[in-house]
Design an enzyme around this catalytic site. Sequence first.
Site, short mmCIF file in Angstrom:
data_model
loop_
_atom_site.label_atom_id
_atom_site.label_comp_id
_atom_site.label_asym_id
_atom_site.label_seq_id
_atom_site.Cartn_x
_atom_site.Cartn_y
_atom_site.Cartn_z
N ASP A 1 0.87 -1.17 0.00
CA ASP A 1 0.00 0.00 0.00
C ASP A 1 0.91 1.22 0.00
O ASP A 1 1.85 1.29 0.80
CB ASP A 1 -0.83 -0.01 1.30
CG ASP A 1 -2.24 0.43 1.07
OD1 ASP A 1 -2.41 1.51 0.48
OD2 ASP A 1 -3.17 -0.27 1.51
N ASP B 1 -3.17 4.70 -2.35
CA ASP B 1 -4.22 5.23 -1.46
C ASP B 1 -4.71 6.60 -1.98
O ASP B 1 -3.90 7.41 -2.43
CB ASP B 1 -3.59 5.41 -0.07
CG ASP B 1 -4.59 5.74 0.99
OD1 ASP B 1 -5.39 4.86 1.34
OD2 ASP B 1 -4.58 6.88 1.50
N GLU C 1 -6.75 3.55 -5.68
CA GLU C 1 -7.99 3.85 -4.97
C GLU C 1 -8.43 5.24 -5.42
O GLU C 1 -7.89 6.25 -5.00
CB GLU C 1 -7.78 3.84 -3.46
CG GLU C 1 -9.09 3.96 -2.70
CD GLU C 1 -8.93 4.45 -1.26
OE1 GLU C 1 -9.83 4.20 -0.46
OE2 GLU C 1 -7.93 5.12 -0.93
N HIS D 1 -10.90 -2.81 4.05
CA HIS D 1 -10.79 -2.39 5.45
C HIS D 1 -11.56 -1.10 5.75
O HIS D 1 -11.42 -0.55 6.85
CB HIS D 1 -9.31 -2.20 5.77
CG HIS D 1 -8.69 -1.14 4.92
ND1 HIS D 1 -8.50 -1.30 3.56
CD2 HIS D 1 -8.27 0.10 5.21
CE1 HIS D 1 -8.00 -0.20 3.07
NE2 HIS D 1 -7.83 0.67 4.04
N ASP D 2 -12.31 -0.59 4.77
CA ASP D 2 -13.10 0.62 4.99
C ASP D 2 -14.60 0.37 4.86
O ASP D 2 -15.39 1.30 4.99
CB ASP D 2 -12.75 1.69 3.93
CG ASP D 2 -11.32 2.17 4.04
OD1 ASP D 2 -10.78 2.19 5.15
OD2 ASP D 2 -10.75 2.53 2.98
C1 NOJ Z 1 -8.14 5.27 2.25
C2 NOJ Z 1 -7.78 4.10 3.10
O1 NOJ Z 1 -8.35 2.95 2.53
C3 NOJ Z 1 -8.32 4.40 4.48
O2 NOJ Z 1 -8.28 3.29 5.33
C4 NOJ Z 1 -7.53 5.55 5.04
O3 NOJ Z 1 -8.10 5.92 6.29
C5 NOJ Z 1 -7.59 6.76 4.10
N1 NOJ Z 1 -7.41 6.40 2.72
C6 NOJ Z 1 -6.54 7.75 4.45
O4 NOJ Z 1 -5.27 7.29 4.09
#
Ligand code: NOJ
Length: 539
Positions: free
Chosen positions: A100, A200, A267, A328-329
Amino acid sequence: MENKMEWWKQTSIYQIYPWSFQDSNGDGIGDLPGILGRLDEIQELGVETIWFSPFYRSPGEDFGYDISDYTAIDPRFGTMADCDKLIKEIHKRKMKIVLDMVMNHTSDKHPWFLESKSSKENPKRDFYIWRKGSKKKPNNWISMVGTSGWNYDETTDESYYSNFLSFQPDLNYRNPKVKKTMFGVLDFWLSKGVDGFRLDIFNSIYKDESFRDNPSSLRFFPTPDNHDEAFFQKKLYNLNLPESFQFAKEVRKHISKYKQKPFLIGEVSGSDSVLKSFLGEKADGLSLVFQFELIHFKYQAKFFKDLLEKNEKEFPTPLTPTYVLGNHDQRRFIDRLGGDVKKAKILSAFQFLARGIPVVYYGDEIGRKEGRISNFFGKDPIAKMNRFVPLFLSNLLEIYINRDNCRLPMLWDETDGAGFSKGKPWLPVGKFKPSESVKVQKTVEDSLWNHYRQLFHLRKSSRILKEGSIKTKTTNHVDLLCFERILGKKVVTVFLNFGENQIEELLPKGSQLLYQFGGVEVKGERIYLKEHSGFVFET
Ligand code: NOJ
């Protein structure tokens, strides 16, 4: 026929959240030696590429997405020697490793930021985005979490910009030194042999050069695939800038000289046209982008047929769609199915059999369920920000506030710590049945784990599934999804019954069964697909 397609267009991705995968030293936090001890099992499952959420040095306020040293391993997780071993052992098992990479921002404890904020004259000042303006904000930009992106700092009486949380100051990519430094970070890891990066919030890299105000919008809530209109603002000037599309190409070009032929998966969020801009007109931008449509699926055959058709129209070869059921989000997809394992089998089969890259979040292969930790007690900084919002309300509004709940420890066995840790886990393991653990599921032929294993291996062994084109078929049953994967004269046909009733279909002569699940009967030239079952054959 030679397989000339890039390896990452044919791979399958498994995401490990290091905090929660396997603890080896009893401190309740997962670590690299723990992961090393599970590599054989990951290989047994059939995973081809492992993506690791960050394990770099970090204060851990956003659990690693706030980096304070891009080329060091956080002591919670182990040492650089562990990491080198991890890369080696993954490769030894013929798997690939993706790290990542948080290029958009650092932690506010990163030495670069500490220097930057110390004085306006500091050489690192322009590593970040600083503007005049204290009570009156420099402009109206709202961050991705719904607050003003500007953070006042007394030391120099100016504000710095953060498109996520305030302790994650955004780097300034208009400063060539920042670019050079971050390319150096990529080189550091690529020289160690990593096979790619998950980037990210790459949609946030550039901000408008003249800091124009964003126009207003009627939309309040963002969705996983659309952050660019939210919190009553159209984020014209702080997300998805043309410079970010251009930068995607620069990064791709930069990494492409490495012999392992690494790839980038971004992402980003927005309309298909925005996603395509990140991929580049000549497919020369990011290699892949996460596509989040499956995060809010409708469990009906039509939804999936439409999605396949849309993706073939918008992301035709040489582009490769991705199918993401969780990360994970996001709320775990098994919970979005009310815990129904039969339906989970249908969705995962879809993910693996379609043309594109399946992205599997650790634990989804065993139907790992969500936690029920209230927003008030959340460790997640987003939960902390919204601690007074009751969990039932955020659930009702379908906004995901406490991400702790999708990050609970992996369930390896039936013991108290679920085989995750001998200490007190950083997040509770929660109540679970032995049958939910990997250990037990491995022994049950039709378990979800075994279903995923079959799917990973089926894809791995079938060139048609990896390289073939895709065509949806119209059937006489509303609940039946049917599509074909085609390579030369070979065809793999997929039937997925989304309904509660048995469906009868014809089986062409000479068909060879590749995989079936959920109760399918073959009688001569007829097949009978029970509710939520699937059948895959080659002709
Ligand atoms: C996206 C990530 O998937 C998330 O977990 C993170 O909190 C934010 N970006 C900030 O880096």
